[in-house]
Scaffold this motif. Sequence first.
Motif, PDB file in Angstrom:
ATOM      1  N   THR A   1       0.846  -1.191   0.000  1.00  0.00           N
ATOM      2  CA  THR A   1       0.000   0.000   0.000  1.00  0.00           C
ATOM      3  C   THR A   1       0.880   1.238   0.000  1.00  0.00           C
ATOM      4  N   ILE A   2       0.779   2.005  -1.057  1.00  0.00           N
ATOM      5  CA  ILE A   2       1.651   3.166  -1.252  1.00  0.00           C
ATOM      6  C   ILE A   2       0.791   4.419  -1.356  1.00  0.00           C
ATOM      7  N   VAL A   3       0.975   5.345  -0.431  1.00  0.00           N
ATOM      8  CA  VAL A   3       0.208   6.585  -0.488  1.00  0.00           C
ATOM      9  C   VAL A   3       0.969   7.593  -1.346  1.00  0.00           C
ATOM     10  N   GLN A   4       0.322   8.107  -2.357  1.00  0.00           N
ATOM     11  CA  GLN A   4       0.946   9.100  -3.245  1.00  0.00           C
ATOM     12  C   GLN A   4       1.088  10.421  -2.483  1.00  0.00           C
ATOM     13  N   ALA A   5       2.312  10.932  -2.411  1.00  0.00           N
ATOM     14  CA  ALA A   5       2.523  12.191  -1.697  1.00  0.00           C
ATOM     15  C   ALA A   5       3.187  13.237  -2.599  1.00  0.00           C
ATOM     16  N   SER A   6       3.179  12.972  -3.910  1.00  0.00           N
ATOM     17  CA  SER A   6       3.717  13.953  -4.862  1.00  0.00           C
ATOM     18  C   SER A   6       2.703  14.234  -5.949  1.00  0.00           C
ATOM     19  N   LYS A   7       2.865  15.412  -6.541  1.00  0.00           N
ATOM     20  CA  LYS A   7       2.016  15.790  -7.675  1.00  0.00           C
ATOM     21  C   LYS A   7       2.742  15.438  -8.947  1.00  0.00           C
ATOM     22  N   TRP A   8       2.184  14.505  -9.687  1.00  0.00           N
ATOM     23  CA  TRP A   8       2.770  14.135 -10.961  1.00  0.00           C
ATOM     24  C   TRP A   8       2.716  15.348 -11.889  1.00  0.00           C
ATOM     25  N   GLN A   9       3.787  15.594 -12.620  1.00  0.00           N
ATOM     26  CA  GLN A   9       3.904  16.727 -13.554  1.00  0.00           C
ATOM     27  C   GLN A   9       4.103  18.074 -12.850  1.00  0.00           C
ATOM     28  N   SER A  10       4.319  18.040 -11.525  1.00  0.00           N
ATOM     29  CA  SER A  10       4.609  19.296 -10.857  1.00  0.00           C
ATOM     30  C   SER A  10       5.828  19.076  -9.952  1.00  0.00           C
ATOM     31  N   ASP A  11       5.779  18.035  -9.087  1.00  0.00           N
ATOM     32  CA  ASP A  11       6.961  17.684  -8.298  1.00  0.00           C
ATOM     33  C   ASP A  11       8.022  16.987  -9.149  1.00  0.00           C
ATOM     34  N   PHE A  12       7.568  16.324 -10.202  1.00  0.00           N
ATOM     35  CA  PHE A  12       8.495  15.668 -11.138  1.00  0.00           C
ATOM     36  C   PHE A  12       7.739  15.444 -12.437  1.00  0.00           C
ATOM     37  N   SER A  13       8.494  15.305 -13.531  1.00  0.00           N
ATOM     38  CA  SER A  13       7.759  15.109 -14.779  1.00  0.00           C
ATOM     39  C   SER A  13       8.079  13.820 -15.508  1.00  0.00           C
ATOM     40  N   SER A  14       9.218  13.156 -15.194  1.00  0.00           N
ATOM     41  CA  SER A  14       9.421  11.870 -15.865  1.00  0.00           C
ATOM     42  C   SER A  14       9.896  10.824 -14.872  1.00  0.00           C
ATOM     43  N   GLY A  15       9.667   9.544 -15.230  1.00  0.00           N
ATOM     44  CA  GLY A  15       9.985   8.438 -14.328  1.00  0.00           C
ATOM     45  C   GLY A  15       8.862   8.244 -13.323  1.00  0.00           C
ATOM     46  N   GLY A  16       9.118   7.392 -12.323  1.00  0.00           N
ATOM     47  CA  GLY A  16       8.102   7.157 -11.297  1.00  0.00           C
ATOM     48  C   GLY A  16       7.800   5.684 -11.109  1.00  0.00           C
ATOM     49  N   VAL A  17       6.761   5.417 -10.333  1.00  0.00           N
ATOM     50  CA  VAL A  17       6.426   4.040  -9.955  1.00  0.00           C
ATOM     51  C   VAL A  17       5.865   3.270 -11.144  1.00  0.00           C
TER      52      VAL A  17
ATOM     53  N   GLU B   1      13.960   6.260 -12.926  1.00  0.00           N
ATOM     54  CA  GLU B   1      14.669   7.512 -12.599  1.00  0.00           C
ATOM     55  C   GLU B   1      13.783   8.744 -12.741  1.00  0.00           C
ATOM     56  N   ILE B   2      13.787   9.528 -11.670  1.00  0.00           N
ATOM     57  CA  ILE B   2      12.976  10.738 -11.625  1.00  0.00           C
ATOM     58  C   ILE B   2      13.759  11.877 -12.291  1.00  0.00           C
ATOM     59  N   ASP B   3      13.209  12.450 -13.306  1.00  0.00           N
ATOM     60  CA  ASP B   3      13.798  13.613 -13.999  1.00  0.00           C
ATOM     61  C   ASP B   3      15.312  13.507 -14.097  1.00  0.00           C
ATOM     62  N   LYS B   4      15.775  12.478 -14.797  1.00  0.00           N
ATOM     63  CA  LYS B   4      17.210  12.152 -14.750  1.00  0.00           C
ATOM     64  C   LYS B   4      18.095  13.204 -15.403  1.00  0.00           C
ATOM     65  N   GLU B   5      17.543  14.091 -16.197  1.00  0.00           N
ATOM     66  CA  GLU B   5      18.357  15.146 -16.825  1.00  0.00           C
ATOM     67  C   GLU B   5      18.708  16.263 -15.830  1.00  0.00           C
ATOM     68  N   GLU B   6      18.045  16.260 -14.656  1.00  0.00           N
ATOM     69  CA  GLU B   6      18.334  17.291 -13.640  1.00  0.00           C
ATOM     70  C   GLU B   6      19.522  16.854 -12.771  1.00  0.00           C
ATOM     71  N   THR B   7      19.932  17.717 -11.832  1.00  0.00           N
ATOM     72  CA  THR B   7      21.004  17.363 -10.894  1.00  0.00           C
ATOM     73  C   THR B   7      20.378  17.185  -9.513  1.00  0.00           C
ATOM     74  N   ILE B   8      20.829  16.163  -8.804  1.00  0.00           N
ATOM     75  CA  ILE B   8      20.235  15.903  -7.476  1.00  0.00           C
ATOM     76  C   ILE B   8      20.592  17.013  -6.492  1.00  0.00           C
ATOM     77  N   ASP B   9      19.599  17.472  -5.764  1.00  0.00           N
ATOM     78  CA  ASP B   9      19.831  18.382  -4.643  1.00  0.00           C
ATOM     79  C   ASP B   9      18.988  17.868  -3.482  1.00  0.00           C
ATOM     80  N   TRP B  10      19.657  17.287  -2.462  1.00  0.00           N
ATOM     81  CA  TRP B  10      18.949  16.651  -1.341  1.00  0.00           C
ATOM     82  C   TRP B  10      18.256  17.681  -0.462  1.00  0.00           C
ATOM     83  N   GLU B  11      18.495  18.951  -0.731  1.00  0.00           N
ATOM     84  CA  GLU B  11      17.894  19.994   0.119  1.00  0.00           C
ATOM     85  C   GLU B  11      16.655  20.607  -0.498  1.00  0.00           C
TER      86      GLU B  11
END
Length: 254
Positions: free
Chosen positions: A164-180, A215-225
Amino acid sequence: MKINILSKKEFLNSVYNNTEDFIERIEKPEAFIVKRFYNEDVITQIRNRTFENGQKSEPSWHPCFDGCPDFHRIHNNYPNAHVKAIMHAYYHHGYYESNDDLFEYFSEIFDIKNFLAGTPKGSYIKNIPSEFFIARVNIHNYPRGGGYQMPHVDPVSKFAKIQTIVQASKWQSDFSSGGVYACLEKDGTRFYIDPHTEVGDLIVLSPNIIHGVEEIDKEETIDWEINSGRWMIMPIIIHSDYESNMNVKPKEVL
Ligand SMILES: [Fe+2]
């Protein structure tokens, strides 16, 4: 793969009043997306609070033995991981009174897990690791810039007949490619789940289906903050790290 989109009422009716049929469909496997199982604002608040607490304290890791604290950990392709991933994971334990509100909020999911296991409501929630089974609320954040999880299957147990996975992100706003996604077989087509979901929806799958996070938006650079990317909340009953002969760990599928 059939993806069923249901209201909360339809889903609960199927679980509690048509249990055999529901489990048969999960095992087929079909996926279920339960619209608005939770309130969008509350889920967003839980996500934001988790992120902020994570920023305020150092990541660390603790095996699941008695006294295991709540903690958060950055997984960055750790070579010995059961399932390789890039994610920030946050672990909350039912045996801490300070988590009572959080576990109460997700009690409907724990109730379903206990119902499907044939155990009384509320079982395991307060257990400590030496009792072998414990309850956790795991929160994962797969960051933009390549957050992912390898395809894998999770062990099916009495307490994990469904994941059971609760969605806590907005698709196409928090990220646009990749995902579950889920696949029907090893080299099979990926069925992407996120495009059908909104924040607060509940995704229900067989643990035994090959699944992962692309991979979530793999063309971007990771920023853990930065608080973005793919967030998910998973109320779960798991085996602790005290030894047992059960198959309790997830397995990567190459
Ligand atoms: Fe999994």
